[in-house]
Design a protein around this motif. Sequence first.
Motif, PDB file in Angstrom:
ATOM      1  N   SER A 151       0.486  -1.501   0.220  1.00  0.00           N
ATOM      2  CA  SER A 151      -0.486  -0.108   0.061  1.00  0.00           C
ATOM      3  C   SER A 151       1.064   1.352  -0.212  1.00  0.00           C
ATOM      4  CB  SER A 151      -1.120   0.477   1.125  1.00  0.00           C
ATOM      5  OG  SER A 151      -0.452   0.388   2.591  1.00  0.00           O
ATOM      6  N   ARG A 152       1.969   1.019  -0.296  1.00  0.00           N
ATOM      7  CA  ARG A 152       2.584   2.325   0.033  1.00  0.00           C
ATOM      8  C   ARG A 152       3.545   2.907   1.055  1.00  0.00           C
ATOM      9  NH1 ARG A 152       1.704   5.614  -2.519  1.00  0.00           N
ATOM     10  NH2 ARG A 152       3.494   6.900  -3.511  1.00  0.00           N
ATOM     11  N   TYR A 153       2.756   1.774   1.858  1.00  0.00           N
ATOM     12  CA  TYR A 153       3.832   2.067   3.753  1.00  0.00           C
ATOM     13  C   TYR A 153       1.647   3.415   4.091  1.00  0.00           C
ATOM     14  CZ  TYR A 153       7.890   0.282   3.286  1.00  0.00           C
ATOM     15  OH  TYR A 153       8.522  -0.586   2.543  1.00  0.00           O
ATOM     16  N   GLN A 154       1.384   3.849   3.223  1.00  0.00           N
ATOM     17  CA  GLN A 154      -0.396   4.395   3.353  1.00  0.00           C
ATOM     18  C   GLN A 154      -1.376   4.188   3.744  1.00  0.00           C
ATOM     19  OE1 GLN A 154      -0.272   7.685   3.751  1.00  0.00           O
ATOM     20  NE2 GLN A 154       1.707   8.767   3.090  1.00  0.00           N
ATOM     21  N   PRO A 155      -2.487   4.422   4.638  1.00  0.00           N
ATOM     22  CA  PRO A 155      -3.752   3.752   5.315  1.00  0.00           C
ATOM     23  C   PRO A 155      -3.888   3.547   3.645  1.00  0.00           C
ATOM     24  CG  PRO A 155      -3.286   5.578   5.698  1.00  0.00           C
ATOM     25  CD  PRO A 155      -1.504   5.703   5.722  1.00  0.00           C
ATOM     26  N   THR A 156      -5.266   2.902   3.536  1.00  0.00           N
ATOM     27  CA  THR A 156      -5.974   2.112   3.311  1.00  0.00           C
ATOM     28  C   THR A 156      -7.497   1.745   3.753  1.00  0.00           C
ATOM     29  OG1 THR A 156      -6.079  -0.065   2.728  1.00  0.00           O
ATOM     30  CG2 THR A 156      -4.537   1.339   1.590  1.00  0.00           C
ATOM     31  N   VAL A 157      -8.718   2.227   2.584  1.00  0.00           N
ATOM     32  CA  VAL A 157     -10.184   2.253   3.161  1.00  0.00           C
ATOM     33  C   VAL A 157     -10.295   0.325   3.206  1.00  0.00           C
ATOM     34  CG1 VAL A 157     -12.279   1.572   2.342  1.00  0.00           C
ATOM     35  CG2 VAL A 157     -11.267   3.728   1.908  1.00  0.00           C
ATOM     36  N   GLU A 158      -9.296  -0.151   2.985  1.00  0.00           N
ATOM     37  CA  GLU A 158      -9.201  -1.836   3.689  1.00  0.00           C
ATOM     38  C   GLU A 158      -8.827  -1.847   4.214  1.00  0.00           C
ATOM     39  OE1 GLU A 158     -10.117  -1.105  -0.927  1.00  0.00           O
ATOM     40  OE2 GLU A 158      -8.528  -0.352   0.242  1.00  0.00           O
ATOM     41  N   LEU A 159      -7.579  -1.227   4.983  1.00  0.00           N
ATOM     42  CA  LEU A 159      -6.833  -1.506   5.931  1.00  0.00           C
ATOM     43  C   LEU A 159      -7.886  -0.779   7.310  1.00  0.00           C
ATOM     44  CD1 LEU A 159      -3.311  -0.363   5.415  1.00  0.00           C
ATOM     45  CD2 LEU A 159      -3.724  -2.684   5.759  1.00  0.00           C
ATOM     46  N   LEU A 160      -8.267  -0.382   6.791  1.00  0.00           N
ATOM     47  CA  LEU A 160      -9.809   0.764   7.738  1.00  0.00           C
ATOM     48  C   LEU A 160     -10.561  -0.146   7.874  1.00  0.00           C
ATOM     49  CD1 LEU A 160      -9.303   4.746   6.986  1.00  0.00           C
ATOM     50  CD2 LEU A 160      -8.876   4.150   8.719  1.00  0.00           C
ATOM     51  N   GLU A 161     -10.951  -0.887   7.342  1.00  0.00           N
ATOM     52  CA  GLU A 161     -11.955  -1.811   6.776  1.00  0.00           C
ATOM     53  C   GLU A 161     -11.786  -2.629   8.184  1.00  0.00           C
ATOM     54  OE1 GLU A 161     -13.484  -2.017   3.561  1.00  0.00           O
ATOM     55  OE2 GLU A 161     -15.450  -0.630   3.565  1.00  0.00           O
ATOM     56  N   ALA A 162     -10.726  -3.652   8.123  1.00  0.00           N
ATOM     57  CA  ALA A 162     -10.279  -4.749   8.096  1.00  0.00           C
ATOM     58  C   ALA A 162      -9.988  -4.185  10.033  1.00  0.00           C
ATOM     59  CB  ALA A 162      -9.014  -5.190   7.878  1.00  0.00           C
ATOM     60  N   ALA A 163      -9.721  -3.167  10.299  1.00  0.00           N
ATOM     61  CA  ALA A 163      -9.119  -2.280  11.880  1.00  0.00           C
ATOM     62  C   ALA A 163     -10.621  -2.222  12.563  1.00  0.00           C
ATOM     63  CB  ALA A 163      -8.528  -1.309  11.672  1.00  0.00           C
ATOM     64  N   GLN A 164     -11.455  -1.562  11.652  1.00  0.00           N
ATOM     65  CA  GLN A 164     -13.262  -1.701  12.033  1.00  0.00           C
ATOM     66  C   GLN A 164     -14.011  -3.075  12.671  1.00  0.00           C
ATOM     67  OE1 GLN A 164     -15.336   1.827  12.233  1.00  0.00           O
ATOM     68  NE2 GLN A 164     -15.492   1.347  10.699  1.00  0.00           N
ATOM     69  N   LEU A 165     -13.123  -4.002  12.141  1.00  0.00           N
ATOM     70  CA  LEU A 165     -13.870  -5.550  12.059  1.00  0.00           C
ATOM     71  C   LEU A 165     -12.886  -6.210  13.385  1.00  0.00           C
ATOM     72  CD1 LEU A 165     -14.097  -7.268   8.869  1.00  0.00           C
ATOM     73  CD2 LEU A 165     -15.934  -6.787  10.248  1.00  0.00           C
ATOM     74  N   GLU A 166     -11.910  -5.751  13.517  1.00  0.00           N
ATOM     75  CA  GLU A 166     -11.046  -6.559  14.490  1.00  0.00           C
ATOM     76  C   GLU A 166     -11.061  -5.552  15.970  1.00  0.00           C
ATOM     77  OE1 GLU A 166      -6.539  -7.750  15.905  1.00  0.00           O
ATOM     78  OE2 GLU A 166      -6.688  -6.745  13.299  1.00  0.00           O
ATOM     79  N   HIS A 167     -11.163  -4.366  16.064  1.00  0.00           N
ATOM     80  CA  HIS A 167     -11.094  -3.261  16.989  1.00  0.00           C
ATOM     81  C   HIS A 167     -12.490  -2.892  17.175  1.00  0.00           C
ATOM     82  CE1 HIS A 167      -6.446  -4.808  17.410  1.00  0.00           C
ATOM     83  NE2 HIS A 167      -6.416  -4.182  15.595  1.00  0.00           N
ATOM     84  N   GLY A 168     -13.767  -2.945  16.708  1.00  0.00           N
ATOM     85  CA  GLY A 168     -14.500  -1.929  16.425  1.00  0.00           C
ATOM     86  C   GLY A 168     -14.287  -0.900  15.680  1.00  0.00           C
ATOM     87  N   GLU A 169     -15.644   0.195  15.935  1.00  0.00           N
ATOM     88  CA  GLU A 169     -15.174   1.059  15.238  1.00  0.00           C
ATOM     89  C   GLU A 169     -14.407   2.128  15.841  1.00  0.00           C
ATOM     90  OE1 GLU A 169     -19.154   3.312  16.010  1.00  0.00           O
ATOM     91  OE2 GLU A 169     -20.294   1.921  14.767  1.00  0.00           O
ATOM     92  N   LEU A 170     -14.028   3.173  15.004  1.00  0.00           N
ATOM     93  CA  LEU A 170     -12.610   3.449  15.185  1.00  0.00           C
ATOM     94  C   LEU A 170     -13.239   5.257  14.661  1.00  0.00           C
ATOM     95  CD1 LEU A 170     -10.547   2.739  12.617  1.00  0.00           C
ATOM     96  CD2 LEU A 170     -10.265   2.197  14.744  1.00  0.00           C
TER      97      LEU A 170
END
Length: 401
Positions: A151-170
């Motif tokens: 991801s060229r070391y940048q956050p992506t929508v896919e990474l954010l969605e995966a984070a929400q699935l694992e950790h809950g709402e951001l």
Amino acid sequence: MQRKLKVTDRAKVSAFEVMNILDRVAQLRAAGRDVISLCAGEPSDGAPSAVSQRAAQIHANGLPLTYTPALGIRELREAIATHYKRWYDIEVSADNVAVTTGSSGAFLLMFLSAFNAGDKVALARPGYPAYANILRTLGIEVIELNAGPESRYQPTVELLEAAQLEHGELDGLMLASPANPTGTMASGEELEALTTWCKDQGVRLISDEIYHGIDYPEEGTETRRSVSAWELDTDTVVISSFSKYWGMTGWRLGWALVPNDMLATVDALAGNVALCAPAPAQYAALAAFTDDAYLEAEVRVAEFARTRAAVLNSIDRLGWGEYAPADGAFYLYADLGGKLGSHANSAAYCAALLEAEGVAIVPGNDFDHVKGDTHVRLSFAAGYEAVTEAIERIVRFQGDA
């Protein structure tokens, strides 16, 4: 029985390794060693001439330099707003500009204003360690996004969605483009996707734009300006600074573009946290927005580009592994690969390089506690001659190691 005095657990953050290295650089130089420091992220030439001249005039004229309004002198807030028209062709009200004690002061002020203790804020790893350290001291949960080369070391929508699935709402996303330590940038399309997702999810986006103006277009294209999050959504928080493009690190002057719903809170907090940003720096910084100051800064950016090209052309000689594209800022972040050699980790490699060849670079564990043990960050802000000489010394060190 007398109660034992304590130091809070929340204040026990990791030390910034670069500061320890800079201490050792100073010791070696005091002992007469010739040391090239490619550690700190600061341009070597300092403030534009017009700013320094304005500062001299201010002190010579005996201006009282008393407290200013909490969010900065009106003239500087208006000049910063005009800067956004000049660079991004957007209208920014001076009322939405908060002048702060460096961008570091802006981070603290904006985090306090945007998030409650217990909130979850996502950020890319590797990344600037102060983001996570400040957030954690405020009781905010840091959610690290494993943003690698894919991801060229940048956050992506896919990474954010995966984070929400694992950790809950951001509750927030901390974005840096160009980023420290990688120098990578989110494209306009990528930034638009992130701002749209954040808006839809009720996530506050905080965009660190302190390296804006220091970017490198692809060959054959016109010089590009980095895209500001404020162009896409004025509910985002934008943080910037005079430190990088204008080379004014020690002047401790930054700013934030503050959304309307946060203005009253930020104004009240600013007066309590710092009273105001340094008055002399504020008055002098007005000269940063003169044509001469912009021109001088652009000359320096051209020198960064020349030095960057020399670094990238030396990658094969250095023999390092995977490295970040370095779209902007003035860093190369790279895996040492086989050149780590017998050293236990990149910190040991950097320490040995400094002692043997007098070259100081930063180990990657400052920026990534998971994978940083094999990575280093090299700053090419020191200039062409210093950097090219340092590369010769590094190649020699690796040959002798």
